[in-house]
Design an enzyme around this catalytic site. Structure first.
Site, PDB file in Angstrom:
ATOM      1  N   GLY A  49      34.548  35.122  34.888  1.00  0.00           N
ATOM      2  CA  GLY A  49      34.926  36.238  34.031  1.00  0.00           C
ATOM      3  C   GLY A  49      34.048  36.378  32.808  1.00  0.00           C
ATOM      4  O   GLY A  49      34.124  37.374  32.094  1.00  0.00           O
ATOM      5  N   GLY A 105      37.780  25.551  32.456  1.00  0.00           N
ATOM      6  CA  GLY A 105      37.248  24.943  31.252  1.00  0.00           C
ATOM      7  C   GLY A 105      38.150  25.022  30.040  1.00  0.00           C
ATOM      8  O   GLY A 105      39.379  25.003  30.148  1.00  0.00           O
ATOM      9  N   SER A 127      36.150  14.361  12.857  1.00  0.00           N
ATOM     10  CA  SER A 127      34.962  13.486  12.880  1.00  0.00           C
ATOM     11  C   SER A 127      34.755  12.862  14.249  1.00  0.00           C
ATOM     12  O   SER A 127      34.288  11.726  14.362  1.00  0.00           O
ATOM     13  CB  SER A 127      35.091  12.392  11.820  1.00  0.00           C
ATOM     14  N   GLY A 128      35.093  13.606  15.302  1.00  0.00           N
ATOM     15  CA  GLY A 128      34.831  13.149  16.661  1.00  0.00           C
ATOM     16  C   GLY A 128      33.415  13.496  17.082  1.00  0.00           C
ATOM     17  O   GLY A 128      32.527  13.706  16.247  1.00  0.00           O
ATOM     18  N   ILE A 188      32.013  16.227  18.337  1.00  0.00           N
ATOM     19  CA  ILE A 188      31.488  17.508  17.875  1.00  0.00           C
ATOM     20  C   ILE A 188      31.148  17.453  16.394  1.00  0.00           C
ATOM     21  O   ILE A 188      30.060  17.858  15.966  1.00  0.00           O
ATOM     22  CB  ILE A 188      32.503  18.638  18.160  1.00  0.00           C
ATOM     23  N   ASP A 223      37.936  20.417  32.200  1.00  0.00           N
ATOM     24  CA  ASP A 223      38.730  20.493  30.975  1.00  0.00           C
ATOM     25  C   ASP A 223      40.117  21.063  31.197  1.00  0.00           C
ATOM     26  O   ASP A 223      41.057  20.730  30.469  1.00  0.00           O
ATOM     27  CB  ASP A 223      38.006  21.344  29.936  1.00  0.00           C
ATOM     28  N   HIS A 259       9.599  -5.134  31.215  1.00  0.00           N
ATOM     29  CA  HIS A 259       9.350  -5.568  29.837  1.00  0.00           C
ATOM     30  C   HIS A 259       8.062  -4.923  29.340  1.00  0.00           C
ATOM     31  O   HIS A 259       7.069  -4.877  30.058  1.00  0.00           O
ATOM     32  CB  HIS A 259       9.207  -7.087  29.779  1.00  0.00           C
TER      33      HIS A 259
END
Length: 571
Positions: free
Chosen positions: A119, A227, A264-265, A267, A405, A541
């Site tokens: 959409g 989402g 304060s996460g 994002i 989500d 290494h």
């Protein structure tokens, strides 16, 4: 970029008949028992299919030994008895973000006739308003931060003039990247024969979806992949200019002198990195008692010391932004603060702009779930471990799934894609349950933070309930040759594990390229690999990967013999 394949077939091969062509669908071709499908490239956590089959003049595509049982799996347009399907599509996906896109590509590989309904725009939040444009801005902030660090540059023997930036050019870089990725995804879907249907999708009944105004289609299976959107708490007025969400911030229409970031996460942290690199002062407003509440506490403390304390950042913890009013008539943005516990007033902030980074909310309204007796829970679509939608009676709705989500299990773009692939496996007859504990996450600050599995407090809580021991191992980036060569020795890797059997419970990394390093640990968890075995892995290494090599080797495991993870072995 295009990958080409040249086929040379012997003259004894049978020619494909007209009836054979009916089953050569979804751009999948067969030579004997071998299927040839477009090769895939992975980038930015997404997949774009790029392909091209080139044949010599003498070569012919054949299907000499096509096997009827295999054809039924590949040609999903046919029902089990070989008659045409009664459905318009085998699979319809509502939402063309990363989850929907990943599911669609995997469905095509499996031979399913697939449609995707969108959409808005292809790519969803990740491509257009999230992962992709934010990483473009963070790439700019990383370079600015390095050029501005005179001590860092002098350590290399470099002299750099004062660094500056063009705000519009930076914004264009982010927008152009999103546009390019969106175009690639759209083209990949079209090239593979996925029908892109425009309009909002609604479930109107069992195996039936409406899109747009009055277009109704049927599908054997349906995936909801709609989402999320930015979550804005009550009392906050968003004007899109001075009070903004991450959607607005990614456009970078201006760089404020002073901006408050509410939350304060992930994002909030990433945008603090961008804004401070571009010259802004930042104030965090965090409702919980500590910054970065979702991270392992030890990693969070180190990150605060490096990412916040030395920069132009201050903070208020344990407070809510009860009301935010946009700037107007020459007045600044005002933020009224209250104590998170007592709700008592804690003062007012006046800033040039405010970014609301309080998380995301599922975008599930208008899906028509009431038509199939499904109720959302705080907006999320309830699902079981196989992403099957659950109705109000606690039973799974046949042929209906929800990923990403919208189901709230793990709000990460790559988790949505993994869930979509898992669902496609199931609709093709293979039971598959995704191990969410093996899915990594990352915060793309400078330096980066990454993690997979449990934090130390979570692991100790689990251990107390289930009756096992927990051990912790750590290694520093300061002992890593490559990190020191880059003059980036600030960092820590932390392993949380069971000493009785070597099971990895969690890994947390703060340091240079932490987002790339975490996958060795996440794959080990996914595969059930024990620390005893990882000790024998060989790392090049000098590389940053040796941080994890040393981490695993420093773990003290009591078990000396191999055993499946989860089964303790006597010392």
């Amino acid at each position: 970029m295009q990958s080409s394949l040249s086929l040379s077939l012997s003259s004894s091969s049978s020619i494909v008949t007209r009836s054979d062509r009916k089953v050569l669908q979804g751009n999948t071709f067969f030579a004997g028992k071998c299927s040839i499908t477009p090769r895939s490239l992975r980038f930015c956590g997404l997949r774009s299919e790029v392909y091209g089959l080139q044949y010599s003049n003498s070569a012919r595509l054949v299907a000499a030994s096509l096997n009827r049982r295999h054809l039924k799996k590949v040609s999903a347009a046919l029902s089990d008895n070989g008659t045409p399907s009664k459905f318009d599509y085998d699979l319809v996906i509502i939402g063309a973000g990363v989850g929907g896109h990943g599911a669609a590509l995997h469905a095509v590989e499996k031979g399913l006739k697939t449609a995707i309904i969108e959409g808005d725009v292809i790519g969803g939040t990740c491509v257009n308003r999230g992962c992709v444009p934010s990483k473009a801005l963070l790439a700019v902030s990383g370079r600015m931060r390095e050029l501005q660090n005179e001590h860092h540059m002098k350590a290399f023997g470099l002299q750099v003039a004062a660094a500056g930036y063009d705000r519009q050019a930076v914004s264009d870089h982010a927008n152009n990247l999103a546009s390019k990725i969106r175009s690639n995804l759209t083209n990949s879907l079209k090239a593979l024969g996925v029908d892109i249907l425009t309009g909002a999708g609604t479930v109107v009944g069992p195996q039936k979806v409406k899109y747009g105004t009055d277009n109704v289609i049927t599908a054997r299976d349906i995936i909801i992949a709609t989402g999320s959107v930015p979550f804005v708490p009550k009392g906050i007025e968003v004007d899109g200019k001075t009070v903004i969400t991450s959607d607005h911030a990614l456009k970078l229409e201006f760089v404020p002198d002073w901006i408050a970031i509410v939350g304060s996460g992930y994002i909030g942290l990433e945008f603090s990195d961008v804004y401070t690199a571009l010259g802004s002062e930042v104030t965090f407003v965090e409702a919980l008692d500590q910054l970065m509440p979702g991270f392992d506490p030890e990693i969070g403390k180190l990150a605060q010391r490096v990412l916040i304390n030395p920069r132009k950042i201050d903070y208020h913890t344990g407070v809510f932004a009860s009301k935010i009013t946009p700037a107007k008539d020459g007045k600044p943005v005002t933020i009224e603060l209250i104590d998170a516990k007592t709700k008592e007033p804690k003062g007012t902030l006046e800033v040039d702009a405010a970014l609301i980074a309080t998380g995301r909310a599922p975008y599930t309204s208008g899906l028509g779930l009431e038509n199939i007796n499904v109720e959302t829970q705080r907006g999320f679509v309830p699902v079981d471990e196989r992403m099957r939608v659950i109705d109000t009676n606690g039973k799974s709705v046949p042929h209906l799934y929800c990923i990403g989500d919208a189901n709230g299990k793990m709000m990460l773009a790559h988790a949505a894609s993994a869930q979509g692939i898992s669902v496609v496996e199931q609709v093709c007859g293979k039971d598959h349950v995704l191990n969410h504990s093996s899915i990594p996450a990352a915060c793309f600050t400078h330096p980066e933070i990454s993690m997979v599995g449990l934090t130390e407090p979570q692991a100790r809580e689990k251990a107390e309930k289930e009756g096992f021991e927990v051990s912790v191992a750590k290694t520093s980036f300061k002992a890593n040759t490559k990190a020191l060569a880059e003059n980036e020795g600030e960092g820590l890797a932390k392993l949380i594990y069971r000493p009785d059997n070597g099971e990895i419970l969690g890994v947390h990394i703060f340091g240079l390229h932490a987002a790339d390093l975490i996958h060795e640990a996440s794959n080990a968890i996914a595969m059930g690999t024990r620390i005893q075995d990882l000790k024998f892995a060989v790392h090049a290494h000098p590389t940053l990967s040796e941080v994890l090599d040393e981490l695993f080797k420093s773990a003290k495991v009591k078990a000396d013999v191999s055993s499946p993870v989860g089964e303790p072995v006597a010392a």
